[in-house]
Design a protein around this motif. Structure first.
Motif, PDB file in Angstrom:
ATOM      1  N   MET A  61       0.843  -1.179   0.000  1.00 54.46           N
ATOM      2  CA  MET A  61       0.000   0.000   0.000  1.00 54.46           C
ATOM      3  C   MET A  61       0.894   1.250   0.000  1.00 54.46           C
ATOM      4  O   MET A  61       2.098   1.156  -0.217  1.00 54.46           O
ATOM      5  N   ASN A  62       0.289   2.420   0.265  1.00 50.06           N
ATOM      6  CA  ASN A  62       1.050   3.670   0.255  1.00 50.06           C
ATOM      7  C   ASN A  62       1.378   4.194   1.650  1.00 50.06           C
ATOM      8  O   ASN A  62       2.324   4.959   1.811  1.00 50.06           O
ATOM      9  N   THR A  63       0.588   3.797   2.644  1.00 47.00           N
ATOM     10  CA  THR A  63       0.802   4.274   4.010  1.00 47.00           C
ATOM     11  C   THR A  63       0.728   3.105   4.980  1.00 47.00           C
ATOM     12  O   THR A  63       0.133   2.060   4.681  1.00 47.00           O
ATOM     13  N   ARG A  64       1.300   3.311   6.164  1.00 48.29           N
ATOM     14  CA  ARG A  64       1.230   2.278   7.204  1.00 48.29           C
ATOM     15  C   ARG A  64      -0.230   2.019   7.610  1.00 48.29           C
ATOM     16  O   ARG A  64      -0.626   0.877   7.856  1.00 48.29           O
ATOM     17  N   GLU A  65      -1.040   3.075   7.639  1.00 44.86           N
ATOM     18  CA  GLU A  65      -2.441   2.909   8.026  1.00 44.86           C
ATOM     19  C   GLU A  65      -3.178   2.026   7.012  1.00 44.86           C
ATOM     20  O   GLU A  65      -3.973   1.157   7.402  1.00 44.86           O
ATOM     21  N   GLU A  66      -2.929   2.232   5.724  1.00 42.05           N
ATOM     22  CA  GLU A  66      -3.554   1.390   4.698  1.00 42.05           C
ATOM     23  C   GLU A  66      -3.075  -0.049   4.811  1.00 42.05           C
ATOM     24  O   GLU A  66      -3.840  -0.994   4.584  1.00 42.05           O
ATOM     25  N   LEU A  67      -1.812  -0.218   5.155  1.00 42.62           N
ATOM     26  CA  LEU A  67      -1.253  -1.556   5.313  1.00 42.62           C
ATOM     27  C   LEU A  67      -1.928  -2.285   6.480  1.00 42.62           C
ATOM     28  O   LEU A  67      -2.328  -3.453   6.359  1.00 42.62           O
ATOM     29  N   MET A  68      -2.076  -1.595   7.607  1.00 45.58           N
ATOM     30  CA  MET A  68      -2.735  -2.205   8.764  1.00 45.58           C
ATOM     31  C   MET A  68      -4.190  -2.540   8.440  1.00 45.58           C
ATOM     32  O   MET A  68      -4.708  -3.581   8.858  1.00 45.58           O
ATOM     33  N   GLN A  69      -4.850  -1.681   7.664  1.00 42.06           N
ATOM     34  CA  GLN A  69      -6.234  -1.948   7.268  1.00 42.06           C
ATOM     35  C   GLN A  69      -6.326  -3.189   6.394  1.00 42.06           C
ATOM     36  O   GLN A  69      -7.297  -3.957   6.490  1.00 42.06           O
ATOM     37  N   ALA A  70      -5.330  -3.404   5.554  1.00 44.11           N
ATOM     38  CA  ALA A  70      -5.320  -4.609   4.715  1.00 44.11           C
ATOM     39  C   ALA A  70      -5.304  -5.866   5.576  1.00 44.11           C
ATOM     40  O   ALA A  70      -6.036  -6.833   5.304  1.00 44.11           O
ATOM     41  N   PHE A  71      -4.480  -5.874   6.632  1.00 42.86           N
ATOM     42  CA  PHE A  71      -4.440  -7.028   7.532  1.00 42.86           C
ATOM     43  C   PHE A  71      -5.789  -7.227   8.223  1.00 42.86           C
ATOM     44  O   PHE A  71      -6.287  -8.358   8.333  1.00 42.86           O
ATOM     45  N   VAL A  72      -6.391  -6.138   8.677  1.00 36.92           N
ATOM     46  CA  VAL A  72      -7.698  -6.229   9.341  1.00 36.92           C
ATOM     47  C   VAL A  72      -8.746  -6.771   8.378  1.00 36.92           C
ATOM     48  O   VAL A  72      -9.527  -7.679   8.710  1.00 36.92           O
ATOM     49  N   ASP A  73      -8.782  -6.227   7.164  1.00 38.16           N
ATOM     50  CA  ASP A  73      -9.773  -6.671   6.174  1.00 38.16           C
ATOM     51  C   ASP A  73      -9.611  -8.146   5.858  1.00 38.16           C
ATOM     52  O   ASP A  73     -10.598  -8.879   5.706  1.00 38.16           O
ATOM     53  N   PHE A  74      -8.354  -8.587   5.730  1.00 40.15           N
ATOM     54  CA  PHE A  74      -8.123 -10.005   5.444  1.00 40.15           C
ATOM     55  C   PHE A  74      -8.576 -10.878   6.606  1.00 40.15           C
ATOM     56  O   PHE A  74      -9.285 -11.869   6.422  1.00 40.15           O
ATOM     57  N   GLN A  75      -8.191 -10.508   7.813  1.00 38.34           N
ATOM     58  CA  GLN A  75      -8.550 -11.315   8.979  1.00 38.34           C
ATOM     59  C   GLN A  75     -10.049 -11.356   9.223  1.00 38.34           C
ATOM     60  O   GLN A  75     -10.578 -12.353   9.733  1.00 38.34           O
ATOM     61  N   GLU A  76     -10.754 -10.320   8.802  1.00 41.60           N
ATOM     62  CA  GLU A  76     -12.203 -10.275   8.999  1.00 41.60           C
ATOM     63  C   GLU A  76     -12.980 -10.773   7.787  1.00 41.60           C
ATOM     64  O   GLU A  76     -14.202 -10.627   7.719  1.00 41.60           O
ATOM     65  N   GLY A  77     -12.246 -11.355   6.800  1.00 41.03           N
ATOM     66  CA  GLY A  77     -12.904 -12.016   5.680  1.00 41.03           C
ATOM     67  C   GLY A  77     -13.485 -11.097   4.633  1.00 41.03           C
ATOM     68  O   GLY A  77     -14.432 -11.470   3.935  1.00 41.03           O
TER      69      GLY A  77
END
Length: 286
Positions: free
Chosen positions: A268-284
């Motif tokens: 992604m472009n920012t750390r916040e977007e990167l963390m959101q990607a992990f959350v989105d994946f873990q939450e299906g």
């Protein structure tokens, strides 16, 4: 100024040898881009060469894993790989075939061998996406070997054109964001070839059989098997094979010049977007 003005020949700005690595469930490969030697070459994030005739080194394959924010390009030389994803897409890559997958907003996929013996060989390239395209819907550009055209620009020279153009031959892959060039070049022993690359693109040459020189005159540099040359200094590429027939991939792309936040399968472009990607994946939500 003429396209082939000799003052515009590309030179070798850097050379490196691929490093042994493993990925997936233990597949042996050579990592060329994406290591400490060359973490990336905007817009390219990773280049792996895989090639073995030992089934134990590839049979475990690449079980289900996620991606978001970039593209993966798989080019098969030998062997067969079946891919599946959680959107219901499925297919088999065969020798000479190419899959250009845009992960976009995210998917979960697997790449598993369709063989239990024989040689498995090819490349996987990761290409970054600009911020505006990182959350687009996933899509595939998949082409069998019969859809990859071959140019013969000179005696003893043949070029499979996956993306970009050689003379009147145009590759099937299109990606406006990075305007990529992806060529598989075969040179007979002692043959040479000159080709103009798009101005302003970052480019590299990776030699996977034989050896060649890049450049003209005193600036020419030798590049051996399993070595990558980063190009610089001009947009006219000159390749000359050594004493043996040579094969190399020539890859170029328009740099994005954007910040990169990267961890594992997410770019992604920012750390916040990167963390959101992990959350989105873990939450299906992929």
């Amino acid at each position: 100024m003429s396209t082939l003005d000799p003052t515009r020949y590309a030179r070798v700005a850097g050379r490196l040898r691929g490093q042994p690595a493993s990925d997936g469930a233990g597949v042996r490969l050579t990592r060329v881009i994406g290591s400490q030697q060359l973490p990336d070459l905007d817009p390219f994030l990773l280049l792996d060469e895989f090639g073995t005739d030992k089934p134990e080194e590839y049979l475990a394959g690449f079980p289900e894993h996620p991606h978001r924010g970039f593209e993966t390009v798989t080019y098969m030389l030998d062997g067969r790989i079946r891919h599946r994803d959680n959107k219901g897409n499925e297919g088999v890559l065969v020798p000479g075939g190419v899959q250009w997958m845009t992960a976009g907003s995210g998917l979960v996929h697997s790449e598993m061998p369709e063989q239990e013996e024989g040689r498995m060989r090819g490349f996987q390239l990761w290409v970054n996406l600009p911020a505006r395209d990182k959350m687009t819907a996933p899509r595939y550009q998949e082409f069998g070997p019969e859809r990859i055209p071959t140019a013969t620009p000179a005696d003893g020279v043949s070029v499979k054109v996956i993306a970009g153009r050689v003379g009147e031959v145009e590759g099937p892959v299109a990606q406006p964001a990075t305007d990529p060039v992806y060529l598989d070049v075969v040179l007979d022993a002692g043959r040479d070839w000159t080709h103009a690359l798009p101005e302003g693109h970052n480019a590299f040459v990776y030699v996977y059989e034989g050896g060649l020189s890049i450049g003209e005159g005193e600036d020419a540099r030798e590049v051996e098997t399993q070595h990558l040359a980063v190009l610089g200094g001009g947009d006219v590429l000159r390749l000359r094979a050594g004493d043996a027939a040579t094969r190399a991939i020539v890859v170029a792309g328009r740099p994005l010049r954007e910040p990169v936040a990267r961890h594992g399968p997410f770019v992604m472009n920012t750390r916040e977007e990167l963390m959101q990607a992990f959350v989105d994946f873990q939450e299906g939500r992929f």
